[in-house]
Design a protein around this motif. Structure first.
Motif, short mmCIF file in Angstrom:
data_model
loop_
_atom_site.label_atom_id
_atom_site.label_comp_id
_atom_site.label_asym_id
_atom_site.label_seq_id
_atom_site.Cartn_x
_atom_site.Cartn_y
_atom_site.Cartn_z
N ALA A 181 0.83 -1.21 0.00
CA ALA A 181 0.00 0.00 0.00
C ALA A 181 0.86 1.25 0.00
O ALA A 181 0.58 2.21 -0.72
CB ALA A 181 -0.94 -0.01 1.20
N VAL A 182 1.91 1.27 0.81
CA VAL A 182 2.78 2.44 0.87
C VAL A 182 3.51 2.64 -0.46
O VAL A 182 3.64 3.77 -0.95
CB VAL A 182 3.78 2.31 2.04
N ALA A 183 3.96 1.55 -1.06
CA ALA A 183 4.63 1.66 -2.36
C ALA A 183 3.69 2.20 -3.43
O ALA A 183 4.12 2.89 -4.36
CB ALA A 183 5.18 0.30 -2.78
N ALA A 184 2.39 1.90 -3.29
CA ALA A 184 1.41 2.35 -4.28
C ALA A 184 1.16 3.84 -4.22
O ALA A 184 0.54 4.40 -5.13
CB ALA A 184 0.08 1.60 -4.08
N ILE A 185 1.62 4.51 -3.16
CA ILE A 185 1.45 5.97 -3.07
C ILE A 185 2.18 6.66 -4.21
O ILE A 185 1.76 7.71 -4.70
CB ILE A 185 1.94 6.48 -1.70
N GLY A 186 3.30 6.06 -4.63
CA GLY A 186 3.95 6.58 -5.83
C GLY A 186 5.13 7.48 -5.60
O GLY A 186 5.48 8.30 -6.46
N GLY A 187 5.77 7.37 -4.44
CA GLY A 187 6.97 8.16 -4.19
C GLY A 187 6.69 9.53 -3.63
O GLY A 187 5.56 9.89 -3.30
N GLY A 188 7.75 10.33 -3.52
CA GLY A 188 7.62 11.69 -3.01
C GLY A 188 7.60 11.75 -1.49
O GLY A 188 7.78 10.75 -0.79
N THR A 189 7.36 12.95 -0.98
CA THR A 189 7.38 13.15 0.47
C THR A 189 6.29 12.35 1.18
O THR A 189 6.48 11.90 2.30
CB THR A 189 7.20 14.64 0.80
N LEU A 190 5.14 12.17 0.52
CA LEU A 190 4.05 11.43 1.13
C LEU A 190 4.46 9.99 1.42
O LEU A 190 4.25 9.48 2.53
CB LEU A 190 2.82 11.48 0.23
N GLN A 191 5.06 9.32 0.42
CA GLN A 191 5.49 7.94 0.64
C GLN A 191 6.63 7.87 1.66
O GLN A 191 6.64 6.99 2.52
CB GLN A 191 5.94 7.31 -0.68
N GLU A 192 7.57 8.79 1.57
CA GLU A 192 8.70 8.78 2.49
C GLU A 192 8.22 8.95 3.94
O GLU A 192 8.67 8.25 4.85
CB GLU A 192 9.69 9.88 2.13
N ALA A 193 7.29 9.90 4.15
CA ALA A 193 6.76 10.12 5.50
C ALA A 193 5.99 8.90 5.99
O ALA A 193 6.04 8.55 7.17
CB ALA A 193 5.86 11.36 5.52
N ALA A 194 5.27 8.24 5.09
CA ALA A 194 4.53 7.03 5.47
C ALA A 194 5.49 5.91 5.89
O ALA A 194 5.24 5.20 6.87
CB ALA A 194 3.65 6.57 4.31
N GLU A 195 6.58 5.77 5.17
CA GLU A 195 7.56 4.72 5.50
C GLU A 195 8.18 4.97 6.87
O GLU A 195 8.33 4.04 7.67
CB GLU A 195 8.64 4.68 4.41
N PHE A 196 8.54 6.21 7.15
CA PHE A 196 9.10 6.51 8.47
C PHE A 196 8.05 6.37 9.56
O PHE A 196 8.33 5.87 10.66
CB PHE A 196 9.70 7.91 8.48
N SER A 197 6.83 6.81 9.31
CA SER A 197 5.78 6.76 10.32
C SER A 197 5.50 5.33 10.78
O SER A 197 5.29 5.07 11.97
CB SER A 197 4.49 7.39 9.78
N LEU A 198 5.48 4.40 9.84
CA LEU A 198 5.12 3.01 10.15
C LEU A 198 6.32 2.13 10.45
O LEU A 198 6.16 0.96 10.82
CB LEU A 198 4.33 2.42 8.98
N GLY A 199 7.55 2.67 10.29
CA GLY A 199 8.74 1.86 10.52
C GLY A 199 9.07 0.95 9.36
O GLY A 199 9.69 -0.11 9.54
N LEU A 200 8.65 1.34 8.15
CA LEU A 200 8.92 0.54 6.95
C LEU A 200 10.20 0.97 6.25
O LEU A 200 10.70 0.25 5.39
CB LEU A 200 7.74 0.63 5.98
N ALA A 201 10.71 2.17 6.57
CA ALA A 201 11.95 2.63 5.96
C ALA A 201 13.11 1.78 6.48
O ALA A 201 13.09 1.29 7.61
CB ALA A 201 12.19 4.10 6.27
N GLN A 202 14.12 1.61 5.64
CA GLN A 202 15.25 0.78 6.02
C GLN A 202 15.89 1.28 7.31
O GLN A 202 16.19 2.46 7.47
CB GLN A 202 16.29 0.77 4.89
N GLY A 203 16.07 0.36 8.26
CA GLY A 203 16.72 0.68 9.51
C GLY A 203 15.83 1.27 10.58
O GLY A 203 16.31 1.60 11.67
N THR A 204 14.54 1.45 10.29
CA THR A 204 13.64 2.08 11.28
C THR A 204 12.68 1.09 11.92
O THR A 204 11.82 1.48 12.69
CB THR A 204 12.81 3.20 10.61
N ARG A 205 12.81 -0.17 11.61
CA ARG A 205 11.84 -1.18 12.06
C ARG A 205 11.66 -1.18 13.57
O ARG A 205 10.54 -1.32 14.07
CB ARG A 205 12.31 -2.55 11.57
N ASP A 206 12.76 -1.01 14.31
CA ASP A 206 12.67 -1.07 15.77
C ASP A 206 12.73 0.30 16.43
O ASP A 206 12.91 0.41 17.64
CB ASP A 206 13.79 -1.96 16.32
#
Length: 403
Positions: free
Chosen positions: A62-87
């Motif tokens: 679902a996050v990948a489907a956002i299509g990039g940009g600040t919206l996707q990047e913020a979503a990845e950090f918010s949910l812990g999906l960005a590399q290295g942010t899982r914990d």
């Protein structure tokens, strides 16, 4: 998942927010019935495997489907999906997501975060519908239509929240929704408007948010108060300003009742005429002073208690003016339109603003107040939230079609 089983956007959003609070690393501990059901779709997990890996794959898709940009990047950090942010702890993830938008953590929490998580939820609903990434869910598929023809609350999500093109034309989202409500054993209806305030018609009183200095914004701005000032101004056939009616009446009220150079108390309500809006059937504007300017900045502070106090005063003022109208042989004021006070530059989240407004509305309805009530929002995602909150007061998940 078939179209008749599509999840409600509000329920999906609630579970996405749970994931944000706990983090991906704690998915096993969370109770996520909606996301778990959605992850059971073909291709999402294998028989017999734990469901939480499938839920994580679903969220990543679902996050990948956002299509990039600040919206996707913020979503990845918010949910812990960005590399290295899982914990990462939730506070650290929120801080990093706020940096994506270049705002303070508090500003992000009150504004951008709901938008980001709402778009994740929107993509999840699209995936459940079988629509390709980025395509709109057809309005007819946004929930099962009741047999009586009334529209499901989730119908607000499909045609409203996205403006991206779909493969086939879809109906325009309605701008009016009539929603049953209940308070203190008294039932009734509230009309939810999803459009700009200057498009209102035939509403006796419109409430306008104001600061405690009762200083109206410049008419070229986009706020509710600026729009009402602009629409209430009298102009000549060439569009030139003849009379700034709303501003002039509000200044006259301040000169009469407020101490020179000093602010009024938060929760004060100043009534004025509607100026040129009278041609649209608007009779009065009640200016609710809820925003307290923060010294040395362009920001405001709004307390939910002040919002509740202002709306309570609005109902008292309605009763007072109706007493004078009766004496003068004029028709009473019956209809009232309320925006989400303090949810703009005041910094309140839409949910907090609604709760503060509704506290006063509910008290008035519980004592038998017989008003034609309207709520006004401009953004479809806020309309969805308000529709769900209003419907929850009645215990009913659906709404009646608007006019």
């Amino acid at each position: 998942m078939s179209p008749t089983q599509l999840p409600d956007h509000g329920a999906v959003l609630a579970e996405v927010r749970e994931v944000r609070r706990a983090g991906i690393v704690r998915l096993r501990e969370l109770r996520l019935p909606v996301l778990t059901g959605m992850s059971a779709s073909p291709g999402e997990g294998s028989p017999g495997e734990p469901r939480f890996p499938a839920v994580e794959r679903l969220l990543r898709t679902a996050v990948a489907a956002i299509g990039g940009g600040t919206l996707q990047e913020a979503a990845e950090f918010s949910l812990g999906l960005a590399q290295g942010t899982r914990d990462w702890p939730p506070a650290d993830r929120r801080r990093r997501a706020a940096q994506v938008y270049g705002v303070s953590v508090e500003r992000f929490r009150k504004n951008q975060e709901l938008m980001v998580l709402g778009q994740v939820a929107e993509q999840l609903v699209r995936l459940a519908s079988g629509a390709p990434a980025g395509a709109a869910v057809p309005a007819s598929d946004a929930g099962t239509a009741p047999a009586d023809g009334s529209a499901p609350a989730s119908a607000l999500t499909s045609a409203s929240i996205t403006s991206e093109p779909s493969a086939r034309p879809r109906p325009l989202a309605p701008s009016h929704h009539r929603i049953p409500v209940r308070a203190g054993g008294h039932g009734g209806h509230v009309t939810l408007h999803v459009h700009a305030v200057d498009l209102l018609r035939d509403i006796d009183v419109v409430v306008s948010p104001s600061n405690t200095h009762l200083a109206l914004p410049e008419p070229y701005k986009s706020s509710v108060a600026a729009s009402l000032r602009r629409a209430g101004a009298v102009r000549d056939p060439a569009g030139r300003l003849v009379e700034d009616s709303v501003r002039d009446e509000l200044r006259a009220w301040s000169d009469r009742f407020a101490a020179p150079g000093l602010s009024v108390a938060p929760g004060t309500v100043a009534p004025t005429g509607a100026g040129a809006l009278a041609w649209q059937g608007i009779r009065r504007i009640f200016h609710a002073a809820v925003a307290v300017p923060r010294p040395g900045t362009n920001d405001y502070d709004v307390q939910p208690a002040d919002v509740t106090r202002a709306v309570t005063r609005v109902f008292a003022l309605l009763a007072e003016e109706n007493g004078r109208s009766t004496d003068a042989g004029l028709p009473p004021l019956r209809s009232l339109c309320l925006p989400l006070l303090g949810a703009g530059r005041g910094g309140l989240t839409p949910a907090v603003s609604f709760a503060a407004v509704w506290a006063a509305v509910e008290a008035e309805l519980a004592r038998g107040g017989d008003w034609d009530l309207h709520f006004l929002v401009r953004r479809p995602e806020r309309a969805l939230l308000v529709a769900e909150l209003l419907a929850s007061t009645d215990g009913a998940p659906t709404e009646e079609p608007g006019p």
